[in-house]
Design an enzyme around this catalytic site. Structure first.
Site, PDB file in Angstrom:
ATOM      1  N   THR A 131       1.580   3.778   1.761  1.00 17.64           N
ATOM      2  CA  THR A 131       2.408   4.256   2.881  1.00 17.64           C
ATOM      3  C   THR A 131       3.398   3.196   3.373  1.00 17.64           C
ATOM      4  O   THR A 131       4.143   3.449   4.322  1.00 17.64           O
ATOM      5  CB  THR A 131       1.518   4.616   4.087  1.00 17.64           C
ATOM      6  OG1 THR A 131       0.764   3.447   4.440  1.00 17.64           O
ATOM      7  CG2 THR A 131       0.581   5.759   3.782  1.00 17.64           C
ATOM      8  N   LYS A 132       3.399   2.025   2.767  1.00 17.00           N
ATOM      9  CA  LYS A 132       4.211   0.927   3.311  1.00 17.00           C
ATOM     10  C   LYS A 132       5.697   1.067   2.941  1.00 17.00           C
ATOM     11  O   LYS A 132       6.062   1.878   2.097  1.00 17.00           O
ATOM     12  CB  LYS A 132       3.651  -0.410   2.837  1.00 17.00           C
ATOM     13  CG  LYS A 132       2.230  -0.688   3.335  1.00 17.00           C
ATOM     14  CD  LYS A 132       2.149  -0.727   4.855  1.00 17.00           C
ATOM     15  CE  LYS A 132       0.874  -1.322   5.393  1.00 17.00           C
ATOM     16  NZ  LYS A 132      -0.325  -0.489   5.237  1.00 17.00           N
ATOM     17  N   THR A 133       6.520   0.229   3.558  1.00 14.91           N
ATOM     18  CA  THR A 133       7.977   0.359   3.407  1.00 14.91           C
ATOM     19  C   THR A 133       8.445  -0.006   2.009  1.00 14.91           C
ATOM     20  O   THR A 133       9.532   0.372   1.601  1.00 14.91           O
ATOM     21  CB  THR A 133       8.697  -0.519   4.436  1.00 14.91           C
ATOM     22  OG1 THR A 133       8.183  -1.861   4.318  1.00 14.91           O
ATOM     23  CG2 THR A 133       8.466  -0.015   5.844  1.00 14.91           C
ATOM     24  N   TYR A 172       0.846  -1.203   0.000  1.00 16.34           N
ATOM     25  CA  TYR A 172       0.000   0.000   0.000  1.00 16.34           C
ATOM     26  C   TYR A 172       0.886   1.259   0.000  1.00 16.34           C
ATOM     27  O   TYR A 172       2.056   1.212   0.399  1.00 16.34           O
ATOM     28  CB  TYR A 172      -0.899  -0.061   1.246  1.00 16.34           C
ATOM     29  CG  TYR A 172      -1.783   1.130   1.457  1.00 16.34           C
ATOM     30  CD1 TYR A 172      -2.812   1.404   0.565  1.00 16.34           C
ATOM     31  CD2 TYR A 172      -1.591   1.968   2.547  1.00 16.34           C
ATOM     32  CE1 TYR A 172      -3.629   2.506   0.756  1.00 16.34           C
ATOM     33  CE2 TYR A 172      -2.400   3.069   2.747  1.00 16.34           C
ATOM     34  CZ  TYR A 172      -3.412   3.332   1.845  1.00 16.34           C
ATOM     35  OH  TYR A 172      -4.217   4.418   2.026  1.00 16.34           O
TER      36      TYR A 172
END
Ligand SMILES: Cc1ncc(COP(=O)(O)O)c(C=O)c1O
Length: 401
Positions: free
Chosen positions: A187-189, A185
């Site tokens: 905002t993920k790393t 997603y």
């Protein structure tokens, strides 16, 4: 000498994507192949290598990853699945897709992850699986969870939406349990905009997941519109439409190569925060456990409420007024209307989770945060603490206990 930039605001998140990703995505678009294909399979191979897993299957979201892993684990109507109340709704929602019941478990106050002892108390003859969630990237107590699963014949599906790359006792998350689910997603790393990956050590389950992610039609269905493919296909199951596209995978491949560097950058920010906040008795900094490595997807700060005149919401408002984006991970599921109405949970049911929820906030932490931005967040947190500090000499309690 570089000029100091005057910072007056810091977003909660800024994705670390740039020219390289744009170039890789453009190449796929120019190739004319718009859906799942060679790039996705390359991404799967590289991802499996990176975490050290036997199989990796790319899917459209982390939620789809959880759904398919639970399906492959045989979770079905009437089953119960243990999971922490402190998680995003997707973890529990995927259980409901299969007609099974999410059983919410309290958390261990130190890590804010599923408490294996509380999980053990909630096992019944219907319990089929457990979903440990590595909140913010902090690995769960996996040995204790494996022991619980072994003793009760439970399947383990890790929710590693936050845990790329995290490590537990020298092993990357993604190769420890039978199933691990990742999210890509925004905002993920590692981001592909939307996306997910399942890693598994079980070859039969890997085949099942590959089948079910694309309508339950057999292996080569993805190339039925290519000149080297065949128009004929067989539908073996009622599957799902959960495949990842090649342009998302091209972006994922670029991001994967930067994964270690991005983690290092987040770790440096976390260290600066923790050094700055460690001496403030009003704050509790995240615990660093010696045999684990967190991805530092989140930096979760907790407030000692007996030492501050502001509660968590007011503390966040104060930071927002200074232009700083904050978040809260997560509102416990047992406090959400759906889980109360349908599963009968109520406030007070899982007290550790509630206590931590009332005390926690997540600060900005992303790889290309500028020095000035980090300093501004530190100054703003310190300033908010200074202005709301309750000066007492007789308090010894902590929100962690
Ligand atoms: C803990 C957790 N699990 C699962 C998910 C679902 O991932 P996705 O948004 O890719 O479906 C998220 C996403 O935000 C998450 O935070």
């Amino acid at each position: 000498m570089s000029e100091k930039v005057m910072v007056t605001s810091v977003p909660f998140h800024r994705a670390a994507v740039g020219e390289e990703e744009a170039q890789a995505v453009s190449e796929v678009i120019r190739s004319g192949w718009m859906t799942m294909g060679p790039k996705t399979f390359e991404f799967e191979r590289e991802f499996a290598k990176y975490v050290g897993a036997s199989h990796a299957i790319a899917v459209s979201t982390g939620t789809a990853a959880l759904h398919l892993a639970l399906e492959a684990a045989g979770v079905g109507p009437g089953d119960e699945v243990l999971l922490p109340t402190t998680t995003f709704t997707a973890t529990a929602e995927a259980v409901t897709y299969l007609g099974a019941r999410p059983v919410l478990v309290d958390i261990d106050p130190a890590t804010m992850n599923l408490d294996p002892e509380d999980a053990a108390r909630r096992v019944t003859p219907k319990t089929k699986a457990v979903i440990p969630v590595h909140l913010g990237g902090q690995p769960c107590h996996m040995d204790e969870i494996a022991e619980l699963a072994g003793a009760n014949n439970l399947r383990i599906v890790e929710d590693a939406a936050h845990a790329l790359p995290s490590e537990y006792r020298g092993q990357r998350i993604g190769r420890i349990s039978e199933f691990t689910c990742f999210s890509f997603y925004a905002t993920k790393t590692l981001t592909t905009g939307e996306g997910g990956m399942i890693t598994t050590e079980n070859p039969a389950a890997a085949d099942r997941i590959r089948l079910m992610r694309l309508h339950g039609i057999e292996r080569d269905a993805w190339k039925r519109y290519r000149s080297d493919g065949s128009w004929r296909y067989e539908v073996l199951e009622a599957g799902f439409k959960y495949n990842l596209t090649d342009f998302q995978s091209a972006m994922g491949l670029v991001q994967l190569r930067k994964c270690d560097k991005m983690r290092e950058a987040r770790e440096k920010i976390a260290q600066r925060y923790s050094e700055a906040f460690a001496s403030l008795e009003e704050l509790v900094i995240p615990e660093v456990i010696p045999d684990r490595r967190t991805s530092w997807h989140l930096y979760i700060l907790r407030l000692r409420q007996d030492r501050l005149s502001l509660d968590r919401d007011a503390f966040i408002r104060s930071l927002n007024e200074k232009g700083i984006g904050c978040s809260v991970h997560f509102i416990p599921l047992h406090l959400q209307p759906y889980y109360q109405r349908v599963l009968g949970y109520k406030a007070g049911d899982l007290p550790n989770a509630e206590r931590q929820y009332n005390a926690c906030l997540s600060l900005p932490i992303f790889p290309d945060m500028k020095d000035e931005e980090i300093e501004y967040v530190i100054r703003s947190v310190r300033d908010t603490v200074r202005k709301s500090r309750i000066l007492r000499t007789d308090v010894a309690s902590s929100p962690i206990a």
